[in-house]
Motif scaffolding. Structure first.
Motif, PDB file in Angstrom:
ATOM      1  N   GLU A 148     104.285  53.057  -9.762  1.00  0.00           N
ATOM      2  CA  GLU A 148     103.705  51.481 -10.245  1.00  0.00           C
ATOM      3  C   GLU A 148     103.889  50.716  -9.328  1.00  0.00           C
ATOM      4  OE1 GLU A 148     102.129  51.481 -12.990  1.00  0.00           O
ATOM      5  OE2 GLU A 148     102.721  53.549 -13.846  1.00  0.00           O
ATOM      6  N   GLY A 149     103.488  49.473  -9.853  1.00  0.00           N
ATOM      7  CA  GLY A 149     103.471  48.348  -9.169  1.00  0.00           C
ATOM      8  C   GLY A 149     102.181  47.661  -8.709  1.00  0.00           C
ATOM      9  N   ARG A 150     102.022  46.568  -8.761  1.00  0.00           N
ATOM     10  CA  ARG A 150     100.778  45.835  -7.834  1.00  0.00           C
ATOM     11  C   ARG A 150     100.381  46.319  -6.681  1.00  0.00           C
ATOM     12  NH1 ARG A 150     100.394  39.563  -8.852  1.00  0.00           N
ATOM     13  NH2 ARG A 150      98.540  39.866  -7.951  1.00  0.00           N
ATOM     14  N   GLN A 151     101.244  46.768  -5.894  1.00  0.00           N
ATOM     15  CA  GLN A 151     100.988  47.314  -4.356  1.00  0.00           C
ATOM     16  C   GLN A 151     100.171  48.643  -4.677  1.00  0.00           C
ATOM     17  OE1 GLN A 151     104.068  47.109  -5.927  1.00  0.00           O
ATOM     18  NE2 GLN A 151     105.255  48.964  -5.644  1.00  0.00           N
ATOM     19  N   ASN A 152     100.401  49.308  -5.736  1.00  0.00           N
ATOM     20  CA  ASN A 152      99.895  50.760  -6.059  1.00  0.00           C
ATOM     21  C   ASN A 152      98.311  50.836  -6.956  1.00  0.00           C
ATOM     22  OD1 ASN A 152     101.600  52.385  -4.375  1.00  0.00           O
ATOM     23  ND2 ASN A 152     102.976  51.979  -6.014  1.00  0.00           N
ATOM     24  N   LEU A 153      97.927  49.680  -7.144  1.00  0.00           N
ATOM     25  CA  LEU A 153      96.731  49.300  -8.180  1.00  0.00           C
ATOM     26  C   LEU A 153      95.542  50.125  -7.656  1.00  0.00           C
ATOM     27  CD1 LEU A 153      97.240  45.826  -9.739  1.00  0.00           C
ATOM     28  CD2 LEU A 153      97.485  47.991 -10.857  1.00  0.00           C
ATOM     29  N   TRP A 154      95.454  50.053  -6.301  1.00  0.00           N
ATOM     30  CA  TRP A 154      94.231  50.704  -5.818  1.00  0.00           C
ATOM     31  C   TRP A 154      94.576  52.118  -5.566  1.00  0.00           C
ATOM     32  CZ3 TRP A 154      89.636  50.922  -4.889  1.00  0.00           C
ATOM     33  CH2 TRP A 154      88.986  51.615  -3.664  1.00  0.00           C
ATOM     34  N   GLY A 155      95.438  52.369  -5.290  1.00  0.00           N
ATOM     35  CA  GLY A 155      95.708  54.130  -5.332  1.00  0.00           C
ATOM     36  C   GLY A 155      95.582  54.445  -6.566  1.00  0.00           C
ATOM     37  N   LYS A 156      96.273  53.998  -7.840  1.00  0.00           N
ATOM     38  CA  LYS A 156      95.896  54.324  -9.172  1.00  0.00           C
ATOM     39  C   LYS A 156      94.332  54.472  -9.593  1.00  0.00           C
ATOM     40  CE  LYS A 156      98.746  53.352 -12.589  1.00  0.00           C
ATOM     41  NZ  LYS A 156      99.588  52.663 -13.614  1.00  0.00           N
ATOM     42  N   THR A 157      93.795  53.340  -9.134  1.00  0.00           N
ATOM     43  CA  THR A 157      92.412  53.217  -9.430  1.00  0.00           C
ATOM     44  C   THR A 157      91.691  54.610  -8.408  1.00  0.00           C
ATOM     45  OG1 THR A 157      92.178  50.946  -9.664  1.00  0.00           O
ATOM     46  CG2 THR A 157      90.263  51.877  -9.134  1.00  0.00           C
ATOM     47  N   LYS A 158      91.905  54.972  -7.622  1.00  0.00           N
ATOM     48  CA  LYS A 158      91.232  55.751  -6.779  1.00  0.00           C
ATOM     49  C   LYS A 158      91.331  57.279  -7.806  1.00  0.00           C
ATOM     50  CE  LYS A 158      93.212  55.005  -2.790  1.00  0.00           C
ATOM     51  NZ  LYS A 158      93.404  54.839  -1.351  1.00  0.00           N
ATOM     52  N   GLU A 159      92.684  57.368  -7.828  1.00  0.00           N
ATOM     53  CA  GLU A 159      93.035  58.825  -8.507  1.00  0.00           C
ATOM     54  C   GLU A 159      92.455  58.625  -9.841  1.00  0.00           C
ATOM     55  OE1 GLU A 159      94.235  61.267  -7.223  1.00  0.00           O
ATOM     56  OE2 GLU A 159      94.487  60.008  -5.294  1.00  0.00           O
ATOM     57  N   ALA A 160      92.653  57.744 -10.481  1.00  0.00           N
ATOM     58  CA  ALA A 160      91.827  57.604 -12.162  1.00  0.00           C
ATOM     59  C   ALA A 160      90.327  58.026 -11.913  1.00  0.00           C
ATOM     60  CB  ALA A 160      92.064  56.449 -12.527  1.00  0.00           C
ATOM     61  N   PHE A 161      89.781  57.536 -10.992  1.00  0.00           N
ATOM     62  CA  PHE A 161      88.273  57.865 -10.962  1.00  0.00           C
ATOM     63  C   PHE A 161      87.907  59.303 -10.657  1.00  0.00           C
ATOM     64  CE2 PHE A 161      87.269  53.285 -10.820  1.00  0.00           C
ATOM     65  CZ  PHE A 161      86.003  53.252 -11.950  1.00  0.00           C
ATOM     66  N   ARG A 162      88.697  59.883  -9.653  1.00  0.00           N
ATOM     67  CA  ARG A 162      88.973  61.281  -9.078  1.00  0.00           C
ATOM     68  C   ARG A 162      89.190  62.030 -10.233  1.00  0.00           C
ATOM     69  NH1 ARG A 162      89.969  62.738  -3.821  1.00  0.00           N
ATOM     70  NH2 ARG A 162      91.676  60.692  -3.618  1.00  0.00           N
ATOM     71  N   TYR A 163      90.102  61.607 -11.190  1.00  0.00           N
ATOM     72  CA  TYR A 163      90.478  62.589 -12.524  1.00  0.00           C
ATOM     73  C   TYR A 163      88.917  62.488 -13.227  1.00  0.00           C
ATOM     74  CZ  TYR A 163      92.536  64.235 -16.694  1.00  0.00           C
ATOM     75  OH  TYR A 163      92.655  65.063 -17.682  1.00  0.00           O
ATOM     76  N   VAL A 164      88.483  61.462 -13.317  1.00  0.00           N
ATOM     77  CA  VAL A 164      87.360  61.326 -14.499  1.00  0.00           C
ATOM     78  C   VAL A 164      86.109  62.142 -13.975  1.00  0.00           C
ATOM     79  CG1 VAL A 164      85.420  59.687 -15.424  1.00  0.00           C
ATOM     80  CG2 VAL A 164      87.818  58.787 -15.316  1.00  0.00           C
ATOM     81  N   TYR A 165      85.945  61.942 -12.426  1.00  0.00           N
ATOM     82  CA  TYR A 165      84.941  62.907 -11.844  1.00  0.00           C
ATOM     83  C   TYR A 165      85.073  64.414 -12.008  1.00  0.00           C
ATOM     84  CZ  TYR A 165      82.265  65.041  -8.018  1.00  0.00           C
ATOM     85  OH  TYR A 165      81.574  65.668  -7.293  1.00  0.00           O
ATOM     86  N   LYS A 166      86.270  64.591 -11.876  1.00  0.00           N
ATOM     87  CA  LYS A 166      86.699  66.205 -11.956  1.00  0.00           C
ATOM     88  C   LYS A 166      86.631  66.684 -13.433  1.00  0.00           C
ATOM     89  CE  LYS A 166      90.254  69.533 -10.996  1.00  0.00           C
ATOM     90  NZ  LYS A 166      91.700  69.615 -10.176  1.00  0.00           N
ATOM     91  N   HIS A 167      86.779  66.115 -14.567  1.00  0.00           N
ATOM     92  CA  HIS A 167      87.150  66.455 -15.946  1.00  0.00           C
ATOM     93  C   HIS A 167      86.212  65.987 -16.860  1.00  0.00           C
ATOM     94  CE1 HIS A 167      91.020  68.298 -14.674  1.00  0.00           C
ATOM     95  NE2 HIS A 167      91.390  67.001 -14.210  1.00  0.00           N
ATOM     96  N   HIS A 168      85.451  64.882 -16.554  1.00  0.00           N
ATOM     97  CA  HIS A 168      84.640  64.362 -17.595  1.00  0.00           C
ATOM     98  C   HIS A 168      83.088  63.787 -17.114  1.00  0.00           C
ATOM     99  CE1 HIS A 168      88.123  64.416 -20.462  1.00  0.00           C
ATOM    100  NE2 HIS A 168      88.801  63.777 -19.530  1.00  0.00           N
ATOM    101  N   LEU A 169      82.856  63.690 -15.796  1.00  0.00           N
ATOM    102  CA  LEU A 169      81.867  62.804 -15.526  1.00  0.00           C
ATOM    103  C   LEU A 169      80.577  63.558 -16.386  1.00  0.00           C
ATOM    104  CD1 LEU A 169      80.933  60.341 -14.149  1.00  0.00           C
ATOM    105  CD2 LEU A 169      80.519  61.704 -12.222  1.00  0.00           C
ATOM    106  N   GLU A 170      80.249  64.748 -16.527  1.00  0.00           N
ATOM    107  CA  GLU A 170      79.012  65.305 -16.689  1.00  0.00           C
ATOM    108  C   GLU A 170      78.781  65.037 -18.311  1.00  0.00           C
ATOM    109  OE1 GLU A 170      76.852  66.324 -14.857  1.00  0.00           O
ATOM    110  OE2 GLU A 170      78.211  66.018 -13.109  1.00  0.00           O
ATOM    111  N   ASP A 171      79.862  64.595 -18.864  1.00  0.00           N
ATOM    112  CA  ASP A 171      79.756  64.320 -20.528  1.00  0.00           C
ATOM    113  C   ASP A 171      79.270  62.729 -20.719  1.00  0.00           C
ATOM    114  OD1 ASP A 171      80.084  67.093 -20.858  1.00  0.00           O
ATOM    115  OD2 ASP A 171      82.577  66.647 -21.099  1.00  0.00           O
ATOM    116  N   TYR A 172      79.308  61.769 -19.817  1.00  0.00           N
ATOM    117  CA  TYR A 172      79.194  60.690 -19.893  1.00  0.00           C
ATOM    118  C   TYR A 172      78.382  60.014 -19.026  1.00  0.00           C
ATOM    119  CZ  TYR A 172      83.003  61.945 -22.904  1.00  0.00           C
ATOM    120  OH  TYR A 172      83.805  62.414 -23.900  1.00  0.00           O
ATOM    121  N   ASP A 173      77.569  58.902 -19.300  1.00  0.00           N
ATOM    122  CA  ASP A 173      76.970  58.273 -18.223  1.00  0.00           C
ATOM    123  C   ASP A 173      77.434  57.070 -17.731  1.00  0.00           C
ATOM    124  OD1 ASP A 173      74.592  59.790 -19.361  1.00  0.00           O
ATOM    125  OD2 ASP A 173      74.665  58.654 -21.126  1.00  0.00           O
TER     126      ASP A 173
END
Length: 397
Positions: A148-173
């Motif tokens: 956690e922490g503002r110094q990790n916001l970019w890291g969390k954002t990257k991992e969040a999009f990686r998770y979405v790409y892996k698990h959900h992207l084909e179901d949403y536009d």
């Protein structure tokens, strides 16, 4: 010159009274919260950090004292009778323009803020995900491998999009990234996106101009990536290491730099009257003239000339930032429940009355349309959007 005892008493008493009230007023305005009492002049305070993740007055004490502790809701979830024959387009857009929303939160905010997102605007997303560093089964939230922490916001954002790409992207536009103090009108977001192709690399949001030649989208206001943009971000930006690899840097700026490298195009998200739809502050900060001081960073950062006051915001506004849990419920009521009688809303007590009201509404609308058919319509008239929305009932799908 001799001064009588009574005069001395009067002077002393007057001085005591004046001194007391002067001290009281001073304490009421300049001694709390690091020299400023937020309750005395809170209306003149706006965030002074373009990349700040929280309200400048935000702290745990205020959360406990002034925020909603329990989630709330209305019994009429579908809100049909509040939108007299007017939610048909919204329902069709919900199915046609599929939006996944992921919300940046934390273990603490997962208890105090995120539940109110889930109870209000978040339920209108086609899919709602909360990204944290720990699992919270009540939301639920997803534990990303980042601290956690503002110094990790970019890291969390990257991992969040990686998770979405892996698990959900084909179901949403489309994928919307927001904060746990964002408020989003999903119907207006879908209205903006409906004429765009999710298979093109597109980026929507509140466009800022420093640091990146093509500009970048405000993280606080939230931004939207198309399906193709998410694919490029993960497969090329992250896996081929074309974008920043460590967790440092300002999240929204790094996303903007990465988008530029990957050929992801920022889209002008303003309405036809050049009024903004994504907002980095809460409504009162944007709407009330003089709320944002002239030396505020927003004047320098905004990609387009900044408008404040009544012209600040589109009638089809999409997002606001720094919205407290209490205010989320106020906005729910004002947007989805409060209706002025006789203006696009005719309450009825029976099915027959409802049908009659619908017929009357349509007849009135058609009469007005015929009456003005011969007049030239101004291209930037925002009411044309509303008229076009009514016409989309038959043409949406």
């Amino acid at each position: 010159m001799m001064v009588s005892l009574s005069s001395k008493v009067f002077i002393l008493g007057t001085g005591w009274v004046v001194g007391f009230f002067t001290t009281y007023l001073y304490i009421s305005t300049v001694t709390l919260h690091g020299g400023v009492n937020k309750y005395a002049i809170h209306k003149k305070i706006v965030p002074d950090d373009p990349h700040g993740g929280h309200d400048p007055w935000d702290n745990d004490d205020d959360e406990d004292m002034y925020s909603a502790r329990e989630t709330m809701g209305w019994n009429d979830f579908n809100e049909e009778h509040h939108h007299h024959d007017g939610n048909t387009v919204a329902k069709k857009l919900h199915d046609k323009v599929r939006v996944l929303c992921w919300i940046l939160t934390s273990p603490t905010n997962a208890k105090t803020k995120a539940p109110h997102v889930k109870a209000t605007w978040g339920r209108r997303c086609n899919k709602l995900l909360f990204m944290s560093s720990a699992v919270d089964n009540r939301l639920p939230s997803i534990a990303l491998p980042v601290g956690e922490g503002r110094q990790n916001l970019w890291g969390k954002t990257k991992e969040a999009f990686r998770y979405v790409y892996k698990h959900h992207l084909e179901d949403y536009d489309w994928v919307y990234k927001g904060d746990d103090d964002s408020y989003v009108i999903l119907e207006n977001l879908r209205w903006l996106l409906k004429d765009h192709d999710p298979n093109k690399p597109l980026l929507f949001g509140r466009q800022f101009k420093p640091f990146v030649k093509q500009g970048y989208m405000s993280g606080g206001a939230g931004y939207v990536l198309s399906k193709e943009a998410v694919k490029r971000f993960v497969t090329r930006g992250l896996e081929k290491k074309l974008c920043r690899q460590d967790n440092g840097g300002m999240e929204d700026v790094e996303m903007g730099k990465c988008a530029q490298k990957l050929g992801i195009r920022p889209v002008d998200s303003r309405d036809k009257g050049t009024r903004e739809t994504f907002h980095p502050f809460k409504p009162e900060h944007m709407i009330v003239p003089g709320y944002i001081p002239k030396d505020n960073w927003l004047y320098e950062y905004n990609y387009y000339p900044l408008k404040t006051g009544p012209e600040c915001c589109s009638d089809f506004a999409i997002s606001f930032h720094y919205v407290e849990p209490n205010q989320m419920y106020v906005m729910e009521y004002l947007i989805y429940h409060l209706r002025p009688y006789g203006i696009d809303s005719i309450p009825s007590t029976s099915k027959n009355n409802s049908i009659a009201a619908t017929s009357l509404f349509r007849k009135t609308y058609q009469d007005k349309k015929s009456k003005h058919q011969s007049k030239k319509q101004t291209t930037n008239d925002l009411h044309a959007d509303t008229i076009r929305a009514k016409g989309d009932v038959d043409n949406m799908i």
